[in-house]
Design a protein around this motif. Structure first.
Motif, short mmCIF file in Angstrom:
data_model
loop_
_atom_site.label_atom_id
_atom_site.label_comp_id
_atom_site.label_asym_id
_atom_site.label_seq_id
_atom_site.Cartn_x
_atom_site.Cartn_y
_atom_site.Cartn_z
N LEU A 64 0.83 -1.19 0.00
CA LEU A 64 0.00 0.00 0.00
C LEU A 64 0.87 1.25 0.00
O LEU A 64 2.03 1.21 0.37
CB LEU A 64 -0.96 0.00 1.20
CG LEU A 64 -0.41 -0.28 2.61
CD1 LEU A 64 0.17 0.98 3.22
CD2 LEU A 64 -1.50 -0.84 3.50
N HIS A 65 0.26 2.35 -0.43
CA HIS A 65 0.97 3.62 -0.48
C HIS A 65 0.29 4.57 0.49
O HIS A 65 -0.90 4.88 0.35
CB HIS A 65 0.95 4.19 -1.89
CG HIS A 65 1.53 5.57 -1.99
ND1 HIS A 65 2.85 5.83 -1.73
CD2 HIS A 65 0.97 6.76 -2.29
CE1 HIS A 65 3.09 7.11 -1.88
NE2 HIS A 65 1.96 7.71 -2.21
N LEU A 66 1.03 5.05 1.48
CA LEU A 66 0.44 5.88 2.52
C LEU A 66 0.49 7.37 2.20
O LEU A 66 -0.46 8.09 2.44
CB LEU A 66 1.14 5.62 3.85
CG LEU A 66 1.02 4.20 4.40
CD1 LEU A 66 1.77 4.08 5.72
CD2 LEU A 66 -0.44 3.81 4.58
N GLY A 67 1.58 7.86 1.68
CA GLY A 67 1.69 9.29 1.41
C GLY A 67 2.15 10.07 2.62
O GLY A 67 2.17 9.57 3.75
N PRO A 68 2.53 11.36 2.42
CA PRO A 68 3.21 12.13 3.46
C PRO A 68 2.37 12.49 4.67
O PRO A 68 2.90 12.65 5.75
CB PRO A 68 3.67 13.39 2.71
CG PRO A 68 2.75 13.50 1.55
CD PRO A 68 2.43 12.10 1.15
N LYS A 69 1.05 12.64 4.53
CA LYS A 69 0.23 13.03 5.67
C LYS A 69 -0.90 12.03 5.89
O LYS A 69 -2.03 12.37 6.25
CB LYS A 69 -0.35 14.43 5.45
CG LYS A 69 0.71 15.53 5.38
CD LYS A 69 1.44 15.70 6.69
CE LYS A 69 0.56 16.23 7.78
NZ LYS A 69 1.31 16.44 9.06
N HIS A 70 -0.57 10.77 5.71
CA HIS A 70 -1.57 9.71 5.84
C HIS A 70 -2.27 9.74 7.19
O HIS A 70 -3.50 9.70 7.27
CB HIS A 70 -0.90 8.35 5.63
CG HIS A 70 -1.78 7.19 5.99
ND1 HIS A 70 -2.71 6.67 5.13
CD2 HIS A 70 -1.87 6.47 7.15
CE1 HIS A 70 -3.34 5.68 5.74
NE2 HIS A 70 -2.85 5.54 6.94
N GLN A 71 -1.48 9.80 8.26
CA GLN A 71 -2.08 9.74 9.60
C GLN A 71 -2.98 10.93 9.86
O GLN A 71 -4.03 10.81 10.47
CB GLN A 71 -0.99 9.65 10.67
CG GLN A 71 -0.31 8.30 10.75
CD GLN A 71 -1.25 7.15 11.02
OE1 GLN A 71 -1.14 6.09 10.40
NE2 GLN A 71 -2.18 7.33 11.93
N ALA A 72 -2.57 12.11 9.42
CA ALA A 72 -3.38 13.30 9.63
C ALA A 72 -4.72 13.17 8.93
O ALA A 72 -5.76 13.54 9.50
CB ALA A 72 -2.64 14.53 9.14
N VAL A 73 -4.71 12.65 7.70
CA VAL A 73 -5.98 12.48 6.98
C VAL A 73 -6.85 11.43 7.66
O VAL A 73 -8.06 11.63 7.84
CB VAL A 73 -5.70 12.08 5.52
CG1 VAL A 73 -7.01 11.81 4.78
CG2 VAL A 73 -4.92 13.17 4.80
N LYS A 74 -6.25 10.34 8.06
CA LYS A 74 -7.00 9.26 8.69
C LYS A 74 -7.64 9.72 10.00
O LYS A 74 -8.83 9.47 10.26
CB LYS A 74 -6.08 8.07 8.94
CG LYS A 74 -6.72 6.90 9.69
CD LYS A 74 -5.73 5.76 9.80
CE LYS A 74 -6.29 4.61 10.63
NZ LYS A 74 -6.40 4.95 12.06
N GLU A 75 -6.86 10.39 10.83
CA GLU A 75 -7.32 10.70 12.18
C GLU A 75 -8.10 12.00 12.28
O GLU A 75 -8.96 12.14 13.15
CB GLU A 75 -6.12 10.75 13.13
CG GLU A 75 -5.47 9.40 13.29
CD GLU A 75 -4.07 9.49 13.83
OE1 GLU A 75 -3.63 10.61 14.16
OE2 GLU A 75 -3.41 8.44 13.92
N ASN A 76 -7.81 12.95 11.39
CA ASN A 76 -8.46 14.25 11.48
C ASN A 76 -9.51 14.48 10.41
O ASN A 76 -10.19 15.52 10.42
CB ASN A 76 -7.41 15.37 11.40
CG ASN A 76 -6.41 15.29 12.53
OD1 ASN A 76 -6.71 14.78 13.61
ND2 ASN A 76 -5.21 15.77 12.29
N ALA A 77 -9.64 13.54 9.48
CA ALA A 77 -10.65 13.67 8.44
C ALA A 77 -11.57 12.45 8.39
O ALA A 77 -12.79 12.57 8.58
CB ALA A 77 -9.98 13.89 7.07
N LEU A 78 -11.01 11.27 8.14
CA LEU A 78 -11.83 10.07 7.99
C LEU A 78 -12.57 9.70 9.28
O LEU A 78 -13.80 9.55 9.28
CB LEU A 78 -10.96 8.90 7.53
CG LEU A 78 -11.69 7.56 7.35
CD1 LEU A 78 -12.70 7.66 6.21
CD2 LEU A 78 -10.71 6.42 7.11
N GLU A 79 -11.84 9.56 10.37
CA GLU A 79 -12.46 9.08 11.60
C GLU A 79 -13.47 10.06 12.20
O GLU A 79 -14.56 9.64 12.62
CB GLU A 79 -11.37 8.70 12.60
CG GLU A 79 -10.55 7.49 12.14
CD GLU A 79 -9.45 7.09 13.10
OE1 GLU A 79 -9.25 7.80 14.11
OE2 GLU A 79 -8.79 6.07 12.84
#
Length: 429
Positions: A381-396
């Motif tokens: 998989l490809h995560l990208g530079p701000k993966h965690q920020a998108v996951k935790e501050n947008a998706l969740e």
């Protein structure tokens, strides 16, 4: 391992400082050629190094100080500050997958480990090793663990709900995510409670199972709105929210942590590193009540880390040797037995000490076999530079807004898309 919570924002001054200070310590030369009396290792969560470093101290005469931070949301800003100011970081530091990608933007802050350790390019899962290499070819981190997936479930609570408790029977309930939702509905009908801790844990599992481009494409452009993996994760989580199978406990919140002990929920999606978290939160009185079953839909990778050496270390040579020691096959097996982080070293994954290991806390579940069988089926998989920020501050947050009734499906999706663009546009340090 991946115990992250929220994005850390840096001031412009701090951003500039990272670049300005990146070359202050010569890469690969220990201070005055001296042997260190002590090396400091910074980690978060549970890496399982407590016993391993004792042997290292005996072998080398070098004291090792383990500075452990419980959660990554506390660890991350401290590491950012240390790198930004050029002081305060450990000699060896844990780099979770999200942190690694962000720090890759300026690899000069990190020792090139290939200059200081043996060639280990063929010793680990190939994709895991390559993720530790920067675009300019620097080996920024040696692989520690990978987050191969399973489901942790409470046998006693399943029994009270009239559900099977044997792990083979439990696995048969949810060969796919539809079966998992149906099981959750039966649990709620019998108990009036949600079986799953949160729909966001399931969303993570589905997204990582699918692999490929998640929030970014291979050019690091935001593709969250069109990503098939994200869409599959979103739709599965929405279906779970509609079926009301979760306890809506926000991951890593105090309510979530205490819920393991009090029986607020009976299951959570469980990457290997989560075993230590579940046991720690549940406490000794719940030993044997938890068990482990395969994840619906097959393998997936949620989390994992590397060990890097900041260039600010006074002892980069010895620090690199310590990182090499802690990521060896023997050390990875020992760490797995103690706290659950799943080996990425190929020799460790084939060793009978790993494949035959059973976890006493989890009703003697054959965790070596369960996680070991799934790890080789993980999709890149490809995560990208701000993966965690998108996951935790947008998706969740968007999923929680729908689950709590604060937003419609359309409103929640639009919230996610808008926040993903904002959170994902910042390209790192």
């Amino acid at each position: 391992m991946s115990l992250t919570m929220r994005r850390v924002r840096l001031t412009a001054a701090a951003l500039a400082a990272i670049t300005a200070l990146s070359g202050l310590v010569a890469c690969g030369e220990d201070a005055a050629g001296e042997k260190p009396a002590k090396l400091v290792v910074d980690t978060f969560g549970e890496f399982g190094y407590d016993e391993i470093v004792k042997q290292y101290e005996k072998d080398t005469g070098i004291k090792v100080e383990l500075r452990k931070t419980a959660q990554l949301n506390d660890y991350r800003p401290k590491l950012v500050q240390a790198i930004a100011t050029g002081e305060g970081a450990g000699d060896v530091v844990a780099l979770e997958e999200g942190i690694l990608n962000e720090f890759k933007v300026n690899p000069d802050n990190w020792v090139d480990l290939r200059r200081l350790v043996a060639d280990h390019s063929n010793d680990y899962l190939a994709w895991k090793y390559e993720l530790g290499v920067t675009p300019n070819g620097r080996l920024m981190g040696l692989p520690t663990d990978v987050g191969s997936l399973a489901v942790c479930y409470r046998r006693d609570l399943f029994a009270a709900a009239g559900l099977p408790t044997r792990r083979d029977k439990v696995a048969a309930l949810w060969r796919d995510w539809t079966g998992f939702i149906e099981t959750g509905e039966k649990y709620r009908e019998a108990t009036g409670k949600g079986m799953l801790d949160s729909v966001t844990t399931a969303a993570s599992a589905v997204m990582y199972q699918k692999g490929g481009d998640l929030f970014y494409d291979d050019g690091d452009n935001i593709v969250a709105e069109t990503s098939p993996s994200v869409k599959a994760a979103w739709n599965t989580a929405i279906a779970m929210a509609d079926a009301k199978i979760s306890a809506a406990a926000a991951t890593w919140s105090p309510e979530w942590s205490s819920g393991f002990k009090t029986g607020t929920f009976a299951a959570t999606l469980c990457p290997s590193w989560m075993l230590g978290v579940v046991a720690e939160n549940s406490g000794p009185k719940n030993a044997g009540k938890w068990d482990v079953a395969p994840v619906p839909g097959g393998a997936g990778n949620w989390g994992g880390s590397w060990l890097g050496v900041p260039t600010q270390s006074r002892y980069p040579k010895e620090a690199a040797k310590l990182a090499e020691y802690l990521t060896s096959a023997r050390s990875q097996i020992a760490a797995f037995k103690l706290k659950g982080p799943l080996p990425t070293n190929l020799d460790a994954l084939q060793n009978t000490d790993f494949t035959g290991y059973t976890n006493k806390y989890f009703n003697n579940a054959p965790t070596g076999k369960i996680f070991g069988e799934s790890v080789r089926r993980i999709q890149p998989l490809h995560l990208g530079p701000k993966h965690q920020a998108v996951k935790e501050n947008a998706l969740e947050p968007a999923l929680r807004a729908y689950e709590s009734g604060e937003a419609t499906k359309q409103q929640a999706w639009r919230q996610f898309v808008n926040e993903a663009r904002m959170e994902g546009s910042f390209r790192g340090w």
